[in-house]
Motif scaffolding. Structure first.
Motif, short mmCIF file in Angstrom:
data_model
loop_
_atom_site.label_atom_id
_atom_site.label_comp_id
_atom_site.label_asym_id
_atom_site.label_seq_id
_atom_site.Cartn_x
_atom_site.Cartn_y
_atom_site.Cartn_z
N ARG A 17 119.64 51.62 -4.08
CA ARG A 17 119.73 52.27 -5.22
C ARG A 17 118.98 53.47 -5.48
O ARG A 17 119.53 54.45 -5.96
N SER A 18 117.72 53.42 -5.21
CA SER A 18 116.86 54.49 -5.84
C SER A 18 117.24 55.46 -4.86
O SER A 18 117.26 56.68 -5.23
N CYS A 19 117.49 55.36 -3.54
CA CYS A 19 117.84 56.31 -2.59
C CYS A 19 119.08 57.14 -3.00
O CYS A 19 119.16 58.37 -2.90
N PHE A 20 120.14 56.27 -3.24
CA PHE A 20 121.23 56.95 -3.66
C PHE A 20 121.56 57.27 -4.96
O PHE A 20 122.69 57.54 -5.56
N ASN A 21 120.71 56.97 -6.09
CA ASN A 21 120.57 57.38 -7.52
C ASN A 21 120.90 58.65 -7.79
O ASN A 21 120.44 59.73 -7.20
N ILE A 22 121.81 58.93 -8.79
CA ILE A 22 122.33 60.35 -9.22
C ILE A 22 122.67 61.22 -7.96
O ILE A 22 122.21 62.31 -7.78
N ALA A 23 123.30 60.75 -6.83
CA ALA A 23 123.93 61.31 -5.67
C ALA A 23 122.49 61.96 -5.04
O ALA A 23 122.55 62.98 -4.18
N GLY A 24 121.43 61.37 -5.03
CA GLY A 24 120.27 61.79 -4.19
C GLY A 24 119.59 63.19 -4.94
O GLY A 24 118.84 63.91 -4.27
N GLN A 25 120.15 63.66 -6.02
CA GLN A 25 119.50 64.72 -6.75
C GLN A 25 118.19 65.01 -7.34
O GLN A 25 117.98 65.81 -7.85
N GLY A 26 117.68 63.99 -7.44
CA GLY A 26 116.49 63.80 -8.12
C GLY A 26 115.25 64.20 -6.95
O GLY A 26 115.11 63.93 -6.01
N CYS A 27 114.48 65.03 -7.53
CA CYS A 27 113.17 65.44 -6.82
C CYS A 27 112.46 64.41 -6.52
O CYS A 27 111.52 64.50 -5.12
N ASN A 28 112.19 63.30 -7.24
CA ASN A 28 111.25 62.29 -6.84
C ASN A 28 111.80 61.04 -6.34
O ASN A 28 111.42 60.02 -6.42
N LEU A 29 113.03 61.08 -6.08
CA LEU A 29 113.71 59.83 -5.63
C LEU A 29 113.33 59.87 -4.12
O LEU A 29 112.75 60.87 -3.48
N THR A 30 113.90 58.94 -3.35
CA THR A 30 113.50 59.13 -1.92
C THR A 30 114.25 59.91 -1.05
O THR A 30 113.95 60.43 0.03
N GLY A 84 105.97 61.13 -3.71
CA GLY A 84 106.20 59.93 -4.34
C GLY A 84 105.90 58.69 -3.25
O GLY A 84 106.33 59.05 -2.18
N THR A 85 105.48 57.39 -3.58
CA THR A 85 105.33 56.45 -2.79
C THR A 85 105.99 55.31 -3.59
O THR A 85 105.67 55.23 -4.64
N TYR A 86 106.65 54.60 -2.64
CA TYR A 86 107.42 53.60 -3.13
C TYR A 86 107.10 52.06 -2.33
O TYR A 86 107.12 52.11 -0.96
N LEU A 87 106.59 50.91 -3.15
CA LEU A 87 106.45 50.06 -2.40
C LEU A 87 106.87 48.61 -3.11
O LEU A 87 107.04 48.61 -4.35
N GLN A 88 107.16 47.66 -2.48
CA GLN A 88 107.49 46.47 -2.98
C GLN A 88 106.65 45.34 -2.62
O GLN A 88 106.39 45.15 -1.48
N VAL A 99 96.98 51.64 -4.16
CA VAL A 99 97.34 52.98 -4.93
C VAL A 99 96.36 54.22 -4.70
O VAL A 99 96.59 55.31 -4.74
N ARG A 100 95.03 53.59 -4.50
CA ARG A 100 94.05 54.59 -4.39
C ARG A 100 94.15 55.24 -3.24
O ARG A 100 93.77 56.42 -3.06
N ARG A 101 94.81 54.76 -2.23
CA ARG A 101 94.62 55.29 -0.91
C ARG A 101 96.06 56.34 -0.43
O ARG A 101 95.96 56.96 0.44
N PHE A 102 96.86 55.93 -1.39
CA PHE A 102 98.28 56.98 -1.06
C PHE A 102 98.13 58.35 -1.57
O PHE A 102 97.47 58.62 -2.66
N GLN A 103 98.38 59.43 -0.65
CA GLN A 103 98.13 60.75 -1.07
C GLN A 103 99.47 61.14 -1.63
O GLN A 103 100.25 61.62 -0.83
N SER A 104 99.86 60.66 -2.82
CA SER A 104 101.11 61.08 -3.50
C SER A 104 100.84 61.37 -4.88
O SER A 104 99.98 60.70 -5.56
N GLY A 105 101.74 61.83 -5.47
CA GLY A 105 101.65 62.37 -7.04
C GLY A 105 101.79 61.04 -7.75
O GLY A 105 101.47 60.95 -8.93
N SER A 106 102.58 60.29 -7.58
CA SER A 106 103.21 59.08 -8.24
C SER A 106 103.36 57.91 -7.18
O SER A 106 103.70 58.05 -6.19
#
Length: 151
Positions: A17-30, A84-88, A99-106
């Motif tokens: 759902r995140s990957c295909f959210n708003i047709a992939g138009q968001g900068c911080n989507l996957t 962005g980094t995404y984890l489950q 979270v401290r180890r990821f080199q990402s803005g969010s």
């Protein structure tokens, strides 16, 4: 990243759902979509392949398996980008460790919930420097001056 302790069905549903959210138009989507292509899921992607190393502007989800936390962080940080980094995971201690180890803005944990108003937005590495929004975003509009006086 989906760790073994996560609800796999829920993690897959949220990630797709995140990957295909708003047709992939968001900068911080996957991903981000500029041209129409069918949604695509790629499994067992080589971490050094172009699809794993470059920003893919379309509804493409790359799945890269990992064996442990260290490898997951290495894979996540192993690209020139860091928006962005995404984890489950259900393990809150794991979240605090990683979270401290990821080199990402969010970092988005257990699904994308959107960015709260006033939160800074921006990336690391080739995903940009500086921030939009929040107190950090105001720094772009400031000019600092040093004055030296010999009395």
């Amino acid at each position: 990243m989906v760790f073994p302790d996560a609800d796999l069905d829920d993690a897959v549903a949220l990630t797709v759902r995140s990957c295909f959210n708003i047709a992939g138009q968001g900068c911080n989507l996957t991903t981000r979509m500029l041209v129409h292509i069918e949604p695509t899921v790629l499994a067992d992607v080589d971490p050094l392949s172009d699809v794993a190393q470059q920003e893919v502007f379309g509804p493409v989800l790359s799945i890269i398996p990992f064996d442990d936390e260290d490898e997951a962080v290495e894979l996540a940080n192993g690209t020139p980008y860091g928006l962005g980094t995404y984890l489950q995971t259900r393990d809150v201690s794991r979240v605090h460790r990683l979270v401290r180890r990821f080199q990402s803005g969010s970092v988005h944990v257990n699904g994308v919930s959107g960015q709260p108003p006033g939160a800074p937005f921006g990336g690391y590495k080739q995903s940009g420097t500086g921030r939009e929004g929040g107190r950090e975003g105001l720094f772009e509009f400031l000019q600092t001056k040093n004055v030296y006086i010999r009395a």
